[in-house]
Scaffold this motif. Structure first.
Motif, PDB file in Angstrom:
ATOM      1  N   ALA A 166       0.657  -1.394   0.435  1.00 27.89           N
ATOM      2  CA  ALA A 166       0.166  -0.169  -0.061  1.00 27.89           C
ATOM      3  C   ALA A 166       0.811   1.379  -0.030  1.00 27.89           C
ATOM      4  O   ALA A 166       0.539   2.291  -0.913  1.00 27.89           O
ATOM      5  CB  ALA A 166      -0.688  -0.227   1.207  1.00 27.89           C
ATOM      6  N   LEU A 167       1.820   1.356   0.787  1.00 25.63           N
ATOM      7  CA  LEU A 167       2.752   2.650   1.090  1.00 25.63           C
ATOM      8  C   LEU A 167       3.859   3.126  -0.554  1.00 25.63           C
ATOM      9  O   LEU A 167       3.599   3.768  -1.115  1.00 25.63           O
ATOM     10  CB  LEU A 167       3.830   2.319   1.762  1.00 25.63           C
ATOM     11  CG  LEU A 167       3.742   2.298   3.156  1.00 25.63           C
ATOM     12  CD1 LEU A 167       4.881   2.149   4.319  1.00 25.63           C
ATOM     13  CD2 LEU A 167       3.317   3.434   3.156  1.00 25.63           C
ATOM     14  N   LYS A 168       4.141   1.595  -1.411  1.00 28.14           N
ATOM     15  CA  LYS A 168       4.659   0.789  -2.404  1.00 28.14           C
ATOM     16  C   LYS A 168       3.374   2.255  -3.396  1.00 28.14           C
ATOM     17  O   LYS A 168       3.668   2.961  -3.915  1.00 28.14           O
ATOM     18  CB  LYS A 168       4.968   0.237  -2.982  1.00 28.14           C
ATOM     19  CG  LYS A 168       5.667  -0.210  -2.618  1.00 28.14           C
ATOM     20  CD  LYS A 168       6.316  -1.549  -3.433  1.00 28.14           C
ATOM     21  CE  LYS A 168       8.202  -2.034  -2.495  1.00 28.14           C
ATOM     22  NZ  LYS A 168       8.179  -3.232  -2.603  1.00 28.14           N
ATOM     23  N   ILE A 169       2.771   2.256  -2.978  1.00 29.23           N
ATOM     24  CA  ILE A 169       1.636   2.677  -4.347  1.00 29.23           C
ATOM     25  C   ILE A 169       1.031   3.770  -4.059  1.00 29.23           C
ATOM     26  O   ILE A 169       1.480   4.413  -5.128  1.00 29.23           O
ATOM     27  CB  ILE A 169       0.132   1.897  -4.033  1.00 29.23           C
ATOM     28  CG1 ILE A 169       0.041  -0.365  -4.950  1.00 29.23           C
ATOM     29  CG2 ILE A 169      -1.117   2.348  -5.276  1.00 29.23           C
ATOM     30  CD1 ILE A 169      -0.905  -0.646  -4.365  1.00 29.23           C
ATOM     31  N   LEU A 170       0.773   4.101  -3.226  1.00 27.83           N
ATOM     32  CA  LEU A 170       0.965   5.676  -2.296  1.00 27.83           C
ATOM     33  C   LEU A 170       1.801   6.564  -3.568  1.00 27.83           C
ATOM     34  O   LEU A 170       1.891   7.440  -3.853  1.00 27.83           O
ATOM     35  CB  LEU A 170       0.522   5.633  -0.934  1.00 27.83           C
ATOM     36  CG  LEU A 170       0.138   7.311  -0.721  1.00 27.83           C
ATOM     37  CD1 LEU A 170      -1.129   7.822  -0.917  1.00 27.83           C
ATOM     38  CD2 LEU A 170       0.260   6.911   1.459  1.00 27.83           C
ATOM     39  N   GLY A 171       3.321   5.737  -2.932  1.00 23.42           N
ATOM     40  CA  GLY A 171       4.233   6.646  -2.832  1.00 23.42           C
ATOM     41  C   GLY A 171       4.559   6.916  -4.848  1.00 23.42           C
ATOM     42  O   GLY A 171       4.625   7.790  -5.447  1.00 23.42           O
ATOM     43  N   ALA A 172       4.005   5.748  -5.265  1.00 25.99           N
ATOM     44  CA  ALA A 172       4.013   6.268  -6.388  1.00 25.99           C
ATOM     45  C   ALA A 172       3.071   7.000  -7.531  1.00 25.99           C
ATOM     46  O   ALA A 172       3.076   8.022  -8.114  1.00 25.99           O
ATOM     47  CB  ALA A 172       3.796   5.040  -7.690  1.00 25.99           C
ATOM     48  N   GLN A 173       1.931   7.019  -6.606  1.00 26.16           N
ATOM     49  CA  GLN A 173       0.337   8.412  -6.710  1.00 26.16           C
ATOM     50  C   GLN A 173       1.017   9.995  -7.007  1.00 26.16           C
ATOM     51  O   GLN A 173       1.185  10.439  -6.808  1.00 26.16           O
ATOM     52  CB  GLN A 173      -0.616   8.041  -6.150  1.00 26.16           C
ATOM     53  CG  GLN A 173      -1.447   6.111  -6.211  1.00 26.16           C
ATOM     54  CD  GLN A 173      -2.672   5.963  -5.786  1.00 26.16           C
ATOM     55  OE1 GLN A 173      -2.234   6.754  -4.435  1.00 26.16           O
ATOM     56  NE2 GLN A 173      -3.255   4.838  -6.373  1.00 26.16           N
ATOM     57  N   ARG A 174       1.823  10.066  -5.944  1.00 27.32           N
ATOM     58  CA  ARG A 174       2.240  11.053  -5.386  1.00 27.32           C
ATOM     59  C   ARG A 174       3.588  11.263  -5.089  1.00 27.32           C
ATOM     60  O   ARG A 174       4.224  12.315  -5.105  1.00 27.32           O
ATOM     61  CB  ARG A 174       2.620  11.001  -3.530  1.00 27.32           C
ATOM     62  CG  ARG A 174       1.453  11.428  -2.993  1.00 27.32           C
ATOM     63  CD  ARG A 174       1.555  11.518  -1.100  1.00 27.32           C
ATOM     64  NE  ARG A 174       0.119  11.297  -0.849  1.00 27.32           N
ATOM     65  CZ  ARG A 174      -0.185  11.452   0.414  1.00 27.32           C
ATOM     66  NH1 ARG A 174       0.818  11.837   1.224  1.00 27.32           N
ATOM     67  NH2 ARG A 174      -1.019  11.470   1.507  1.00 27.32           N
ATOM     68  N   GLY A 175       4.704  10.090  -6.480  1.00 29.32           N
ATOM     69  CA  GLY A 175       6.232  10.741  -6.970  1.00 29.32           C
ATOM     70  C   GLY A 175       7.015  10.661  -5.395  1.00 29.32           C
ATOM     71  O   GLY A 175       8.040  11.539  -6.048  1.00 29.32           O
ATOM     72  N   VAL A 176       6.518  10.032  -4.794  1.00 30.53           N
ATOM     73  CA  VAL A 176       8.011  10.043  -3.534  1.00 30.53           C
ATOM     74  C   VAL A 176       8.153   8.474  -3.301  1.00 30.53           C
ATOM     75  O   VAL A 176       7.303   7.383  -3.906  1.00 30.53           O
ATOM     76  CB  VAL A 176       7.211  10.576  -2.565  1.00 30.53           C
ATOM     77  CG1 VAL A 176       6.836  11.968  -2.706  1.00 30.53           C
ATOM     78  CG2 VAL A 176       6.050  10.494  -1.775  1.00 30.53           C
ATOM     79  N   THR A 177       9.320   8.099  -2.361  1.00 29.52           N
ATOM     80  CA  THR A 177       9.685   6.661  -2.077  1.00 29.52           C
ATOM     81  C   THR A 177       8.865   6.539  -0.969  1.00 29.52           C
ATOM     82  O   THR A 177       8.286   7.193  -0.104  1.00 29.52           O
ATOM     83  CB  THR A 177      10.986   7.141  -2.124  1.00 29.52           C
ATOM     84  OG1 THR A 177      11.638   8.165  -0.977  1.00 29.52           O
ATOM     85  CG2 THR A 177      12.079   7.541  -3.307  1.00 29.52           C
ATOM     86  N   VAL A 178       8.907   5.326  -0.551  1.00 26.96           N
ATOM     87  CA  VAL A 178       8.088   4.285   0.773  1.00 26.96           C
ATOM     88  C   VAL A 178       9.181   5.444   1.878  1.00 26.96           C
ATOM     89  O   VAL A 178       8.465   5.548   3.349  1.00 26.96           O
ATOM     90  CB  VAL A 178       8.235   3.196   1.180  1.00 26.96           C
ATOM     91  CG1 VAL A 178       7.878   2.486   1.717  1.00 26.96           C
ATOM     92  CG2 VAL A 178       7.524   2.493  -0.660  1.00 26.96           C
ATOM     93  N   ARG A 179      10.818   5.352   1.320  1.00 32.58           N
ATOM     94  CA  ARG A 179      10.997   6.102   2.686  1.00 32.58           C
ATOM     95  C   ARG A 179      11.036   7.539   3.647  1.00 32.58           C
ATOM     96  O   ARG A 179      10.573   7.730   4.651  1.00 32.58           O
ATOM     97  CB  ARG A 179      12.689   6.219   2.562  1.00 32.58           C
ATOM     98  CG  ARG A 179      13.515   6.381   3.613  1.00 32.58           C
ATOM     99  CD  ARG A 179      14.551   6.591   3.063  1.00 32.58           C
ATOM    100  NE  ARG A 179      16.592   6.990   3.519  1.00 32.58           N
ATOM    101  CZ  ARG A 179      16.149   8.368   4.012  1.00 32.58           C
ATOM    102  NH1 ARG A 179      15.872   9.757   3.213  1.00 32.58           N
ATOM    103  NH2 ARG A 179      17.311   8.690   5.234  1.00 32.58           N
ATOM    104  N   GLU A 180      10.847   8.331   2.402  1.00 27.70           N
ATOM    105  CA  GLU A 180       9.787   9.374   1.980  1.00 27.70           C
ATOM    106  C   GLU A 180       8.577   9.981   2.911  1.00 27.70           C
ATOM    107  O   GLU A 180       8.309  11.039   3.755  1.00 27.70           O
ATOM    108  CB  GLU A 180       9.971  10.473   1.141  1.00 27.70           C
ATOM    109  CG  GLU A 180      11.351  10.937   0.339  1.00 27.70           C
ATOM    110  CD  GLU A 180      11.568  11.452  -1.102  1.00 27.70           C
ATOM    111  OE1 GLU A 180      10.404  10.897  -1.329  1.00 27.70           O
ATOM    112  OE2 GLU A 180      12.570  12.389  -1.468  1.00 27.70           O
ATOM    113  N   LEU A 181       7.723   8.671   2.605  1.00 22.88           N
ATOM    114  CA  LEU A 181       6.653   8.360   3.273  1.00 22.88           C
ATOM    115  C   LEU A 181       6.382   8.467   4.887  1.00 22.88           C
ATOM    116  O   LEU A 181       5.738   9.384   5.344  1.00 22.88           O
ATOM    117  CB  LEU A 181       5.444   7.601   2.784  1.00 22.88           C
ATOM    118  CG  LEU A 181       5.006   8.167   1.258  1.00 22.88           C
ATOM    119  CD1 LEU A 181       4.575   6.763   1.034  1.00 22.88           C
ATOM    120  CD2 LEU A 181       4.112   9.109   1.242  1.00 22.88           C
ATOM    121  N   ILE A 182       7.276   7.354   4.889  1.00 19.84           N
ATOM    122  CA  ILE A 182       7.563   7.326   6.577  1.00 19.84           C
ATOM    123  C   ILE A 182       8.452   8.310   7.477  1.00 19.84           C
ATOM    124  O   ILE A 182       7.607   8.390   8.610  1.00 19.84           O
ATOM    125  CB  ILE A 182       7.574   5.802   6.497  1.00 19.84           C
ATOM    126  CG1 ILE A 182       7.102   4.117   6.170  1.00 19.84           C
ATOM    127  CG2 ILE A 182       8.237   5.074   8.622  1.00 19.84           C
ATOM    128  CD1 ILE A 182       8.281   3.273   6.424  1.00 19.84           C
TER     129      ILE A 182
END
Length: 85
Positions: free
Chosen positions: A59-75
């Motif tokens: 889910a984080l990978k999908i969200l990151g792809a939608q926003r154009g950021v990495t999973v690390r940056e999201l966390i």
């Protein structure tokens, strides 16, 4: 064990690609560039392993792809917001 200079061992042999990078000592130019990059950060950076459920990571990978950021940056952004760091 000391590195040995094997010369141009890769010449005329396609199966030994990259071998000289393993055995030959690095050039002086590349080592000075790495030292300049290491000096930049003012804060000490510490790695910390994070365990996630596979479904959460997906889910984080999908969200990151939608926003154009990495999973690390999201966390990291979530941790900063939650704990006001």
């Amino acid at each position: 064990m000391a590195k040995k200079n094997l010369g141009d061992i890769e010449d005329n042999n396609k199966n030994l690609g990259g071998v000289s990078a393993l055995f030959n000592s690095p050039s002086k130019e590349s080592s000075t560039k790495e030292e300049k990059q290491i000096v930049q950060p003012d804060e000490e950076i510490v790695t910390y392993p994070l365990r996630l459920k596979k479904s959460s990571l997906k889910a984080l990978k999908i969200l990151g792809a939608q926003r154009g950021v990495t999973v690390r940056e999201l966390i990291l952004s979530l941790v900063e917001k939650e704990y006001e760091v």
